[in-house]
Design an enzyme around this catalytic site. Sequence first.
Site, PDB file in Angstrom:
ATOM      1  N   GLY A  15       0.837  -1.212   0.000  1.00 38.03           N
ATOM      2  CA  GLY A  15       0.000   0.000   0.000  1.00 38.03           C
ATOM      3  C   GLY A  15       0.862   1.249   0.000  1.00 38.03           C
ATOM      4  N   ARG A  25      13.554   9.909  -3.344  1.00 41.40           N
ATOM      5  CA  ARG A  25      14.467  11.029  -3.635  1.00 41.40           C
ATOM      6  C   ARG A  25      15.747  10.899  -2.815  1.00 41.40           C
ATOM      7  NH1 ARG A  25      14.898  15.880  -0.789  1.00 41.40           N
ATOM      8  NH2 ARG A  25      15.538  17.714  -1.986  1.00 41.40           N
ATOM      9  N   VAL A  27      17.056   8.191  -1.449  1.00 43.08           N
ATOM     10  CA  VAL A  27      17.847   7.027  -1.879  1.00 43.08           C
ATOM     11  C   VAL A  27      18.624   7.371  -3.152  1.00 43.08           C
ATOM     12  CG1 VAL A  27      17.681   4.668  -2.810  1.00 43.08           C
ATOM     13  CG2 VAL A  27      16.326   5.313  -0.800  1.00 43.08           C
ATOM     14  N   ARG A  76       0.999  -5.225  -5.179  1.00 47.32           N
ATOM     15  CA  ARG A  76       1.211  -6.398  -4.323  1.00 47.32           C
ATOM     16  C   ARG A  76       1.346  -7.568  -5.291  1.00 47.32           C
ATOM     17  NH1 ARG A  76      -3.057  -3.640  -1.280  1.00 47.32           N
ATOM     18  NH2 ARG A  76      -2.144  -2.819   0.629  1.00 47.32           N
ATOM     19  N   ASP A 107       5.239  -4.656   6.115  1.00 44.77           N
ATOM     20  CA  ASP A 107       5.809  -5.929   6.565  1.00 44.77           C
ATOM     21  C   ASP A 107       5.711  -7.046   5.517  1.00 44.77           C
ATOM     22  OD1 ASP A 107       3.021  -6.159   6.990  1.00 44.77           O
ATOM     23  OD2 ASP A 107       3.436  -7.910   8.251  1.00 44.77           O
ATOM     24  N   THR A 130       4.392   2.804   5.438  1.00 45.58           N
ATOM     25  CA  THR A 130       3.010   2.347   5.601  1.00 45.58           C
ATOM     26  C   THR A 130       2.284   3.307   6.538  1.00 45.58           C
ATOM     27  OG1 THR A 130       1.582   0.691   6.665  1.00 45.58           O
ATOM     28  CG2 THR A 130       3.887   0.642   7.291  1.00 45.58           C
ATOM     29  N   ASP A 132       0.000   2.491   8.442  1.00 45.37           N
ATOM     30  CA  ASP A 132      -0.521   1.754   9.603  1.00 45.37           C
ATOM     31  C   ASP A 132       0.382   1.771  10.835  1.00 45.37           C
ATOM     32  OD1 ASP A 132      -2.774   1.130   8.209  1.00 45.37           O
ATOM     33  OD2 ASP A 132      -2.098  -0.850   7.593  1.00 45.37           O
ATOM     34  N   ASP A 134       2.622  -0.304  11.806  1.00 45.30           N
ATOM     35  CA  ASP A 134       2.564  -1.603  12.491  1.00 45.30           C
ATOM     36  C   ASP A 134       3.857  -2.392  12.289  1.00 45.30           C
ATOM     37  OD1 ASP A 134       2.200  -1.920   9.814  1.00 45.30           O
ATOM     38  OD2 ASP A 134       0.558  -3.356   9.968  1.00 45.30           O
ATOM     39  N   ARG A 176      -6.190  -2.390   9.006  1.00 43.64           N
ATOM     40  CA  ARG A 176      -6.745  -3.738   8.909  1.00 43.64           C
ATOM     41  C   ARG A 176      -6.274  -4.593  10.086  1.00 43.64           C
ATOM     42  NH1 ARG A 176      -6.176  -5.545   3.105  1.00 43.64           N
ATOM     43  NH2 ARG A 176      -4.005  -5.108   3.601  1.00 43.64           N
TER      44      ARG A 176
HETATM   45  O1  F6P Z   1      -1.733   0.647   3.754  1.00 38.43           O
HETATM   46  C1  F6P Z   1      -2.313  -0.234   4.697  1.00 38.43           C
HETATM   47  C2  F6P Z   1      -3.773  -0.185   4.563  1.00 38.43           C
HETATM   48  O2  F6P Z   1      -4.091   1.146   4.651  1.00 38.43           O
HETATM   49  C3  F6P Z   1      -4.636  -0.950   5.546  1.00 38.43           C
HETATM   50  O3  F6P Z   1      -4.893  -0.301   6.732  1.00 38.43           O
HETATM   51  C4  F6P Z   1      -5.853  -1.195   4.719  1.00 38.43           C
HETATM   52  O4  F6P Z   1      -6.621  -2.229   5.154  1.00 38.43           O
HETATM   53  C5  F6P Z   1      -5.253  -1.499   3.393  1.00 38.43           C
HETATM   54  O5  F6P Z   1      -4.126  -0.678   3.301  1.00 38.43           O
HETATM   55  C6  F6P Z   1      -6.154  -1.337   2.230  1.00 38.43           C
HETATM   56  O6  F6P Z   1      -5.376  -1.380   1.078  1.00 38.43           O
HETATM   57  P1  F6P Z   1      -5.898  -1.643  -0.390  1.00 38.43           P
HETATM   58  O7  F6P Z   1      -7.179  -0.926  -0.543  1.00 38.43           O
HETATM   59  O8  F6P Z   1      -4.808  -1.101  -1.235  1.00 38.43           O
HETATM   60  O9  F6P Z   1      -6.040  -3.112  -0.520  1.00 38.43           O
END
Ligand code: F6P
Length: 327
Positions: A15, A25, A27, A76, A107, A130, A132, A134, A176
């Site tokens: 994400g 930039r 890097v 992804r 992660d 990220t 998040d 996390d 999430r």
């Molecule tokens: O970037 C992490 C995140 O924001 C999560 O909190 C969320 O669930 C997810 O991405 C959603 O990502 P996408 O819509 O790209 O699958």
Amino acid sequence: MEKKVSKIGVMTSGGDSPGMNAAIRAVVRTGLYHGLEVYGIMRGYQGLIEDDIYKMESRSVANIIQRGGTILKTARSKEFMEYEGRKKAYDNLKKRGIDGLVIIGGDGSFRGAVKFSQEFDIPCVGIAGTIDKDILGTDFTIGFDTAVNTAVEAIDKVRDTMDAHDRIFIIEVMGRDAGYIALHSGIATGAENILIPERKTDINDIIASLKEKERRKKMVNLIVVAEGDDFGGANEVQKVLQENLPKAEIRVCILGHIQRGGSPSCIDRLIASRMGYHAVESLIEGRHNIFVGIQNNKMNYMPLENAVKNKGKVSDEWMKIVKILAS
Ligand code: F6P
């Protein structure tokens, strides 16, 4: 003795998050400063597999520090989860003589890098990008500060209309697997309840407190819920609350992907610049297969495999603060 790197690749993966461009930039410019060749890999691991790679110069990263998204795009990649995909990726790196990789992502991206560096002779360095937050071993991840500020701005606006109508609002923020956006934005906006995946949600407790408010004719209440809360998202919470409080006006607002975009905050630009710089220094100095974080305002280097999800680490004190300040 580690081999010296001379050509490095940089990619964004998973994400996107505001500040990724600032990291790219940093890097690129640090690599060029040290006389390395720097290659941009499009769409993360997928671009690596498809050989979507181009040589970057200093001006390739001009005028991007303030922009959200990522100029390298992101994805992804399912193919990279298979050995055949990773082999194709390695062959493309080998062909170009790229001997070091900087991966800006979450992660999942780091897990891919661990596997890749174990199977093939490519040193990898990770930077946490990220919203998040996390990831273990860093106080901040690139994008978190911007995302939280976006959420705060939006929630403040919702509060105005909530207050005008004496309503209950349930605002869903991203996360999430992690509740940091909910926790930070909820505290900063004075939310009465904050529901996060790291804590079991006691819906009966919330219903009881709302019934008490109803009795006192004070029906204004802000609930911030992380999308991955164990009870469910905002819609599930609303359904149950409405069943128990039929007279209350309960509205839902899902903030969604606006939290992922926009111009990065000063903090995100700053940590992205520092992390990007140190990622390249690490590759040059032979600190390989590590993750570059910042803890207590100092650089922190951890083995990539340790930088897994920092789930369940929200302290009791935080939850106590939420309760006391909202009472
Ligand atoms: O970037 C992490 C995140 O924001 C999560 O909190 C969320 O669930 C997810 O991405 C959603 O990502 P996408 O819509 O790209 O699958």
